[in-house]
Motif scaffolding. Structure first.
Motif, PDB file in Angstrom:
ATOM      1  N   ALA A   1       0.369   0.674  -4.070  1.00  0.00           N
ATOM      2  CA  ALA A   1      -0.957   1.253  -4.212  1.00  0.00           C
ATOM      3  C   ALA A   1      -0.858   2.781  -4.183  1.00  0.00           C
ATOM      4  O   ALA A   1      -1.568   3.475  -4.930  1.00  0.00           O
TER       5      ALA A   1
ATOM      6  N   PHE B   1      -4.733   9.702  -3.235  1.00  0.00           N
ATOM      7  CA  PHE B   1      -5.575  10.074  -4.372  1.00  0.00           C
ATOM      8  C   PHE B   1      -5.949  11.549  -4.315  1.00  0.00           C
ATOM      9  O   PHE B   1      -5.834  12.290  -5.304  1.00  0.00           O
TER      10      PHE B   1
ATOM     11  N   LEU C   1      -1.853  -0.748  -8.088  1.00  0.00           N
ATOM     12  CA  LEU C   1      -2.943  -0.367  -7.188  1.00  0.00           C
ATOM     13  C   LEU C   1      -3.774  -1.594  -6.777  1.00  0.00           C
ATOM     14  O   LEU C   1      -3.870  -1.910  -5.589  1.00  0.00           O
TER      15      LEU C   1
ATOM     16  N   TRP D   1      -2.561   5.046  -6.866  1.00  0.00           N
ATOM     17  CA  TRP D   1      -3.553   6.103  -6.617  1.00  0.00           C
ATOM     18  C   TRP D   1      -3.139   7.405  -7.293  1.00  0.00           C
ATOM     19  O   TRP D   1      -3.972   8.095  -7.908  1.00  0.00           O
TER      20      TRP D   1
ATOM     21  N   GLY E   1      -4.973   5.410   0.681  1.00  0.00           N
ATOM     22  CA  GLY E   1      -5.575   5.645  -0.629  1.00  0.00           C
ATOM     23  C   GLY E   1      -6.238   6.996  -0.711  1.00  0.00           C
ATOM     24  O   GLY E   1      -6.047   7.739  -1.692  1.00  0.00           O
TER      25      GLY E   1
ATOM     26  N   SER F   1       0.822  -1.220   0.000  1.00  0.00           N
ATOM     27  CA  SER F   1       0.000   0.000   0.000  1.00  0.00           C
ATOM     28  C   SER F   1       0.849   1.259   0.000  1.00  0.00           C
ATOM     29  O   SER F   1       0.588   2.196  -0.745  1.00  0.00           O
TER      30      SER F   1
END
Lengths: 453, 453, 453
Positions: A217, A410, A376, A221, A406, A213
């Protein structure tokens, strides 16, 4: 290592047998404190050296992933955009290296917090002085600052490399590079400090060993935000819902990129053990090597079989991305799984890729190299898979961590992309996309003698 | 490393000078057992760590050879088959990794033999538990299981990579991959256990340091069996005895592959010392590095000169294969030769390649990349060259070992190839070969924009 | 490591607690010399092992630079000369490896001088015997000869790789290779011995940590001499002063080459610390890694920005050469600068490249890949920059060393080039240059299926 102290002891050792027993006992008693100190120092030095060495080896391996991303992406774009893609990859790594030392590293590993657990302070990285001695080192059980810095930097640069593939073939160079500076200097370090800088996610028990993550990820993001703001490549999605396939121009090069990434991942995951100076640590690093490798294999094989089943023919790009998704999937927990579990965790990653690459196309999300499925989606899966083999982790905490990372990555990326779009524009014109970014933006072709239509 | 034990000793060291001599002697006497234990433990840990580290470094270097084989082979096939060749290489490595952990490793290093010295038992690889301690480790003088596993796996995968090049451009994907699974899961591990698993060849005194026969000739035998069953590429050998040259499509990529293989060979041969925790071992690893490098150089130079003399013009593919043949030649004994002897041993390998590549063509044995000259013929030479510099080896035993390995690898492979041919067919139709495997089997071109005729 | 000695001690440790205090004291007194000896030996072994390991890791990393140079140069020549360029790179490394062991290494690190401080003696390299023991090693604080040899060899080969790029596309193969043998066997080792073989420049206090002058400028001087004797490529400079751009045929490959060189540079500079067996040494190696990386980044970013400012569009080849110039610039002193200073030192290197590449063209000095700007000009800058951050160095001494190295390398190379030109000719005919060296000299195309015009 402390040779000055040891050499007289060695001389004493030579002299002792010539003395009588009483004198001998006395000499030994006198020497004893030095022996004890020396043994302790030797041990400390060795742990420090081995830990630093792990970071250095991990550092150069993960550095090479920059080349892996570059080759993968340059092979997967059309030849008319290959020079641009290579340029972006070299430039993004270089800018990340500078942004991370000026701001990122100390923001991520804050000595002082601006907001405890959430936001560190800003100061450039200062290495230990030249020729630092045992006595001068703050935390002697650990490793040299320089080795830690170089290792962590490479993770930060990887985040930017992930973005670069997704937004390829239609983003302008300079806005992209400005985004990279903000991403690697500020956004990623703040987020990463929550877990790896002893921030609030670490305290909560969020578990993400090497960054499914926190790195993958996270990069995904940032890429997704970019792709949404940027829009699809010209001609990719027709008004009638027709999807135009735009095949990569150099699949052998993309394959090389995948292999280099796989190689680098031994450093990525293995180095994240952060220590190699005990039997226990080196055996754990070994476990991690084995699990990382088998997860990649699982991802590649799953994607190979599934793409053949679904599309009748095997798909090399799916196999490459399947291997990478396997690697991303195991990254959150490469230590605790058995080899079998690691294979399965990786295989699920490969399956995710095969299903989500076409899904993104249906959603008209134009991710040129499959970075979002690989980094992701497989990253989210890897994060949630941790509790399957590591009983110290819980699904709830994993979910919360994953979601907060996230949301922040993002949202922060989206804001920056939108500002860049408003201020300077980020998208190359449709005409120039047709001509190719190499001619229009660079004036330099990647393969000037080969017939790129 | 045992820090808990050492720290109180360090505290004692600080306290001692403040005590009287009698108290001091007593304190030392009390501390002594701990000192002795600690020193012994420190030594043991260090050996274990360094040995494991050697396997880990060797492991990632030999892993990268998978990329080297892939680039070499993809560069040497015609562009219409390059996607297929890349796919095969990624898939074979991935399948080997899984087959070797499920069956191969414990078959090769049998705890229990099914037939003593000849055939091990079947069980999946189980790594040490997470955070294993000194006291839990079976064989503390050795290395972590995970590091050993990862190192040995890479050798197993290399055997399959060798086969892949020889049978390129006309073999179907799935039968090839099934062969790979059997080769890496069963055939190679059984054979390798005879020498490296303390089997009967080891007992006989057969000497093959890093695998000129056990890995390279073994792969070459499996390849030869495949090529014979499969037949030559369509159009390669005319009815009138005319040999059609089918030049490789991307020689720079093939050159890169050779360099990557050379790089990996430092791990291949150096890691095969199996230990780096003493002066003696690390100095031997250094000898091996130096000899490996010079043998490759000897092979390249010999092939360069000889190909120029024979054909008037230097031949890059001969130089690449000459370097590789030099590496294969030194692999059976990279430790005992002097630098001069290593150069000559490698040079003979290079000469073998230049003479046997056209010989195979005369025999209508169609080996696309020269894998049989490089790995089989130079491997046999390397095996027989061991007694020239290592007086512990004998020509007779070397010959017996070489012959038994060859007979088993060739026969077992032949049987599997024949069964695959009978059951599912292994050869792509002539028409599809003309079109190219990338279009017919994969539906995906390697260089879609470049003018591959 | 000394396990025979330690194991009885460990047994004693187990036995001690069962004895009475008096017996215990006596036993300890008897054991004491062994403990002291063992600790000292353990320390010595560890330093020796870690130093050797640094050389081995550095060695394989710098070896890989041969592949980096090869890819960079092969990507930057036109495709009609790519096979030749790859052949030259493989052959030059192989010949360098042989020349350096037969003559170079002992000429560079002379046990006996022919002329004290200026010229060593001639004898081939002899490695330590197999299984060397602590007691047999000459200089136990140092490292194994084999590891030192392999590391130093790679530097020597790098000098030849630098030349190869500058003289590309019009030099004949064999005269070039003869030059390489003389360069790597004799010219470079003599020059390098002045500094690194404890020669007169070392005594003077000339400071060139990993070889900005000794390796890079040295290679640049040899290249410059070659380019001047050889003349420009046919058609490069028109009679009317028109400069014909001859773009590289494969920029992604060149980019890969740059990344491989950057990777190798961690070994190049990091290994030049020559020691890793103490906290102080490993922390210094870490500083060097960090500074090397940031200098490369500085060079790339400076070249990116400056080339955009000057030519309106970013230039990938400038960025690649900018990164390399950054690396060359920091090579003379990668230890003492702060990260900020390292960035600036590298950035100046990048600026030098952007200004001197067109300058050479104006002077009609035809350097195909920019080797002279990168290795010579940035190498000189790096040498003179040492005193900026290292107070032990002085501008005067740096200038003298730089000048003497330059004078010798240029003059000796010039003489060899002129003799080769007179005796056998070094330049491919204009007609053959137009056709391309691959067809005329090799009879083998690099990309036979792609439309190289």
């Amino acid at each position: 290592m402390q040779l000055k102290k040891i050499l007289p002891l060695a001389a004493l050792a030579v002299a002792l047998p010539t003395l009588g027993m009483a004198q001998e006992a006395e000499a030994v008693a006198e020497a004893a404190p030095d022996v004890l100190e020396t043994v302790a120092a030797l041990n400390t030095e060795m742990v420090f050296i081995m830990n630093s060495l792990l970071f250095l080896i991990g550092g150069f391996l993960v550095f090479f992933m920059a080349a892996g991303f570059c080759m993968l992406e340059t092979g997967l774009v059309r030849s008319k955009n290959a020079t641009m893609q290579a340029t972006k990859n070299v430039a993004l790594f270089s800018l990340a290296a500078i942004a991370y030392f000026i701001v990122g590293f100390n923001l991520m590993y804050p000595g002082d917090w601006v907001i405890e657990g959430w936001l560190g302070g800003i100061s450039p990285t200062v290495l230990e002085p030249v020729g630092v001695e045992l006595a001068d080192v703050d935390d002697v059980e650990y490793a040299s600052i320089g080795s830690d810095f170089i290792f962590q930097l490479m993770f930060c640069a990887a985040v930017a490399s992930i973005v670069s593939g997704a937004v390829a073939e239609r983003i302008k160079l300079w806005p992209f590079l400005i985004f990279v500076v903000i991403l690697t200097g500020i956004i990623y370090p703040i987020q990463a400090s929550w877990s790896w800088g002893e921030g609030f996610l670490d305290e909560m028990g969020f578990s993400d060993f090497a960054g499914s993550s926190i790195v993958h990820a996270a990069g995904g993001w940032a890429a997704l935000a970019g792709v949404l703001v940027l829009g699809a490549r010209y001609g990719k999605y027709g008004k009638d819902g027709k999807i135009t396939v735009m095949p990569g121009s150099n699949l052998p090069l993309a394959t090389l990129g995948m292999f280099i990434l796989w190689l680098g991942w031994f450093g990525f995951n293995g180095g994240s053990q952060l220590a190699m100076g005990t039997i226990s640590d080196v055996a754990d690093v070994s476990r991690i090597f084995a699990n990382t490798n088998t997860a990649a294999s699982g991802g590649a094989v799953a994607a190979l079989i599934l793409s053949t089943v679904l599309y009748k023919k095997p798909d090399l790009t799916m196999v490459l991305n399947g291997a990478l998704a396997g690697l991303v999937s195991i990254t959150a927990e490469p230590l605790t799984p058995s080899l079998g579990a690691a294979t399965l965790i990786g295989a699920v990653g490969g399956v995710i890729v095969v299903f989500t690459v076409p899904l993104l196309d249906k959603l008209k999300i134009d991710d040129v190299v499959g970075a979002i499925p690989v980094h992701l989606f497989a990253g989210l899966w890897g994060t949630m898979a941790v509790p399957l083999t590591n009983s110290d982790a819980s699904f709830g905490t994993q979910f919360v961590g994953m979601a907060l990372i996230g949301a922040f990555m993002f949202a922060a990326s989206l804001v920056v992309w939108l500002i860049l779009k408003a201020v300077m524009g980020i998208r190359v014109s449709d005409e120039d996309q047709v001509t190719g970014l190499d001619k229009t933006e660079m004036g330099m072709e990647a393969y000037p003698e080969f017939g790129n239509t």
